[in-house]
Design a protein around this motif. Sequence first.
Motif, PDB file in Angstrom:
ATOM      1  N   ALA B 138       0.836  -1.197   0.000  1.00  0.00           N
ATOM      2  CA  ALA B 138       0.000   0.000   0.000  1.00  0.00           C
ATOM      3  C   ALA B 138       0.873   1.251   0.000  1.00  0.00           C
ATOM      4  CB  ALA B 138      -0.912  -0.007   1.216  1.00  0.00           C
ATOM      5  N   GLY B 141       2.164   1.803  -3.311  1.00  0.00           N
ATOM      6  CA  GLY B 141       1.101   2.294  -4.182  1.00  0.00           C
ATOM      7  C   GLY B 141       0.894   3.787  -4.021  1.00  0.00           C
ATOM      8  N   ALA B 145       1.728   6.631  -6.838  1.00  0.00           N
ATOM      9  CA  ALA B 145       0.640   7.498  -7.279  1.00  0.00           C
ATOM     10  C   ALA B 145       1.040   8.968  -7.115  1.00  0.00           C
ATOM     11  CB  ALA B 145      -0.622   7.203  -6.495  1.00  0.00           C
ATOM     12  N   LEU B 190      -7.674  -0.938   3.912  1.00  0.00           N
ATOM     13  CA  LEU B 190      -7.571  -0.858   2.457  1.00  0.00           C
ATOM     14  C   LEU B 190      -8.502   0.218   1.918  1.00  0.00           C
ATOM     15  CD1 LEU B 190      -7.311  -4.593   1.444  1.00  0.00           C
ATOM     16  CD2 LEU B 190      -5.562  -2.845   1.299  1.00  0.00           C
ATOM     17  N   GLY B 191      -9.680   0.334   2.541  1.00  0.00           N
ATOM     18  CA  GLY B 191     -10.639   1.341   2.113  1.00  0.00           C
ATOM     19  C   GLY B 191     -10.085   2.744   2.248  1.00  0.00           C
ATOM     20  N   ALA B 194      -7.500   3.497  -0.352  1.00  0.00           N
ATOM     21  CA  ALA B 194      -8.153   3.821  -1.624  1.00  0.00           C
ATOM     22  C   ALA B 194      -8.622   5.261  -1.613  1.00  0.00           C
ATOM     23  CB  ALA B 194      -9.340   2.899  -1.861  1.00  0.00           C
ATOM     24  N   LEU B 197      -5.712   7.581  -2.180  1.00  0.00           N
ATOM     25  CA  LEU B 197      -5.305   7.624  -3.591  1.00  0.00           C
ATOM     26  C   LEU B 197      -6.305   8.414  -4.420  1.00  0.00           C
ATOM     27  CD1 LEU B 197      -4.006   4.013  -4.048  1.00  0.00           C
ATOM     28  CD2 LEU B 197      -2.703   6.106  -4.216  1.00  0.00           C
ATOM     29  N   MET B 198      -7.573   8.209  -4.095  1.00  0.00           N
ATOM     30  CA  MET B 198      -8.623   8.941  -4.790  1.00  0.00           C
ATOM     31  C   MET B 198      -8.435  10.438  -4.564  1.00  0.00           C
ATOM     32  SD  MET B 198     -11.090   7.958  -6.615  1.00  0.00           S
ATOM     33  CE  MET B 198     -11.925   9.157  -7.612  1.00  0.00           C
ATOM     34  N   ILE B 200      -5.654  12.003  -4.129  1.00  0.00           N
ATOM     35  CA  ILE B 200      -4.586  12.517  -4.981  1.00  0.00           C
ATOM     36  C   ILE B 200      -5.187  12.940  -6.322  1.00  0.00           C
ATOM     37  CG2 ILE B 200      -2.469  11.918  -6.209  1.00  0.00           C
ATOM     38  CD1 ILE B 200      -1.692  10.132  -3.959  1.00  0.00           C
ATOM     39  N   GLY B 201      -6.036  12.077  -6.880  1.00  0.00           N
ATOM     40  CA  GLY B 201      -6.659  12.412  -8.152  1.00  0.00           C
ATOM     41  C   GLY B 201      -7.670  13.541  -8.053  1.00  0.00           C
ATOM     42  N   LEU B 257     -16.059  -0.733   4.384  1.00  0.00           N
ATOM     43  CA  LEU B 257     -15.239  -0.278   3.253  1.00  0.00           C
ATOM     44  C   LEU B 257     -15.766   1.044   2.718  1.00  0.00           C
ATOM     45  CD1 LEU B 257     -12.923  -1.281   1.246  1.00  0.00           C
ATOM     46  CD2 LEU B 257     -14.813  -1.844  -0.268  1.00  0.00           C
ATOM     47  N   LEU B 258     -17.086   1.096   2.490  1.00  0.00           N
ATOM     48  CA  LEU B 258     -17.670   2.303   1.911  1.00  0.00           C
ATOM     49  C   LEU B 258     -17.638   3.464   2.888  1.00  0.00           C
ATOM     50  CD1 LEU B 258     -20.745   0.966  -0.087  1.00  0.00           C
ATOM     51  CD2 LEU B 258     -18.380   1.206  -0.766  1.00  0.00           C
ATOM     52  N   ILE B 261     -14.082   4.990   3.134  1.00  0.00           N
ATOM     53  CA  ILE B 261     -13.757   5.747   1.919  1.00  0.00           C
ATOM     54  C   ILE B 261     -14.472   7.099   1.951  1.00  0.00           C
ATOM     55  CG2 ILE B 261     -14.082   5.853  -0.595  1.00  0.00           C
ATOM     56  CD1 ILE B 261     -13.549   2.954  -0.794  1.00  0.00           C
TER      57      ILE B 261
END
Lengths: 541, 294
Positions: B138, B141, B145, B190-191, B194, B197-198, B200-201, B257-258, B261
Amino acid sequence: MTGPVAFVKEHWRLLLLVVFITGSMVSLFVPGGVMGGNDYVETQDSGATNLEYGLDLEGGTRISAPVTGMTAEDIDAGAVRDNGSVDQARLTEIERTLYDETGLETGNVRVSVDDDGNAHAELFTENVSEEEFAAALAEAGVEVDPDEDIREGVTAETRQQMVDTIQSRINAAGLSGGNVYESARLGGGYYIVTEAPDMGADELRELLAERGIVEVQAYYPTGDGNHTNETVLSGDDIAKVDPPEINQETGETVVPVQVDSNAAPEFQSRLNELGFTDPNVGVQQCGLRGDGESINFDHEGERYCLLTVIDGEVVDAHSMGPRLANSMSAGSWENDPTFQMGAQNAQQGQALSVNLQSGSLPAPLDFGEAQTYSLSPALAEQFKLYSLVIGALAVITVSGVVFLRYRNPRVAAPMIVTAMSEVFILLGFAALIRMPLDLSHVAGFIAVVGTGVDDLVIIADEVMEQGDVSSRRVFESRFRKAFWVIGAAAATTIIAMSPLAVLSLGDLRGFAIITILGVLVGVLITRPAYGDILQRLLTDK
Amino acid sequence: MGYFDVPDRSYTRYSNRQLAAVPLAVLAVALLVLTGTFLMTGAPVPLGMDFAGGSELTIQTTSSQEEIANAFDEEPESIQSVSAPDSQNQYVVQFTSTDLESLSQQAEQNLEQDGDADIVQLESTVSGSFGERTQRTALLGVAVAFVGMSVITFLLFRTFVPSIAIVLSAFSDLVIPLAFMTVADISLSLGTVAALLMLIGYSVDSDILLNNHILRRQGDFYESTHRAMRTGITMTVTSMAAMLVMGVAAGLFGVKLLSSIGIVLFVGLAADLMNTYMLNLSLLRWYKFEGIRS
């Protein structure tokens, strides 16, 4: 502008969107989907769409575990001749020496040559150190450096065989939709990942923990009052297996097998040597009883038995039958090398047949380093419902904010519709490639709605800034400006998510893939179309 | 359309230093929190089961929360009840042990069955070493990213100050939610990775928009800023609303998870509002009015 060419030229963005939405509808709702075939999926999925669901939304178990073992790679075994042919006897000799030196049980040593002609030695255990392994190899005339040449893990061939074996075991258990694959982990090594939709954790663990090494052993008197076991046939020597059946004469469960023609002569001659086929010595001379699982070896006098052994446990003992004995002692058996392996009951016979058919697991899995995930179908059903509710709530929220901001349904409504069509196209794509949907994908869909609307906001603001859009030319120039930002933003999102799509981070892969696809669909298809819609609405053409 | 309009010329009242001071101070505090936690616990953020190893059961039972706690040989790390529309008596129980087999056996033996539903609805375990590897993966990753995003930014703008301004605010967008997670005791899963990373975008979008309007368009600095802000704030607020709804709803339903995030993205986007329109903007203004001539 008239004529079909001009029409297409003018409205290509909208037409493209329509084409993609129609395609998605077909792949989502037409029974059988575009790809067709694969009927096993249809039987388990009675839903209204062609969507497939993963563990999170369907229930089932996933176990990821590395393979126990170490490998001396590319050893100088002298087993490959200059012309490329493999000296099988030499490989067997090294294997024997390794067994003798390490004292490991059958099935835990393997010396093999891969397709490129490189020889590898593997030990499937944790109880032998690298130094001991190197010393044992030295005993067999192979020099390796314990630090340099010996690594953790097993060869690619062994892993592939694990995957195949597990897959065929799951299929043999009558489960549809099971999935086995290997997944690379960072810093070397691999996990074997097994997914079974209809299995509980205990059940699947049991299926994976069993090695399933089948042997036929000869049990015979040594002449000094004792008896000994000798392996006369291993599971690898069996070429063909039939389902278990009831022997008409004896009423016992048997598994008919055909021995590989290379192994048959030796099997035959060994049994002849030991006297198993001599009517005055070994034929019909077993008579050991079992309790349904194991065999009681308390007996007097001399006995001659053929033992069925699975993972080192004797599960059945059978006598040599007179007919088999006849053809063996005459030497004609090797021309049609079939016989019946014994089992104590139907259940055991089934297990034996499955083990023989799928072959043994070449190496054990290391459950100490495993990851297990198991979900009941009932909870999965709830998750499906929640995903829908959460998705709907997110869409309503986004719509609310957009309407509040623009106060103009002519701008906001197409925005929502466009963002939704992005998700619809993605769903169609998921159904098309039969991608099993999990919670992480649901998160991805919601993220797609989020980024999608963001970009539509950019387009709308850019196009409408500085007063009305009077002409098509003005519109096009503003639209192009907006697209630079959208393209740049899309590029960064794709770059940011791509490590997740490649790395094996379990759940997150689906999220990343959906997000990246969503961005692509958005930039290439839906967002240009939104520009077209907006232009028609604003320029009042 | 007055909803997200911001005071037009208020920027002129503050110097670049003043503007940049606030986000930099918040960033400093966030870094301090993370370093402090790192020195005390060995990890800057509390590590969840995905990374530290452990087990989790979702159980359905009529037993009380206290009875659940006593049902296991090992004391559970946490017990969280699930409040979803069509399910009652559901609990998510976490353990540090990884002996899933005996945990689910204990649950089945010691808890009352709720109707004919299975007691153990979900069982999941991650061994310590598995978690450690996931942790490294992770980290790699996120690093890849971030570096990738930075490279793209430099390629797009080809000038140092505006590019570094984006990279700096993206960095802050990551650090602030991480510190928030430490303070709010949301563990890294993990969520949440994610979500980071999201971020960053996502967060770079509004920065790119701002830079683009100011650098590549003609017109007055404040005029461009205002237009970029109107669009950018709409974008970020829309996303924030969606994420908040997702985070809260999923949290109630026990879909971890949701919910993680959603919450992390919400906080990160809020940080992004501040970073884009104070940190990034002040750097851009300095560059536009002073940096360019030197």
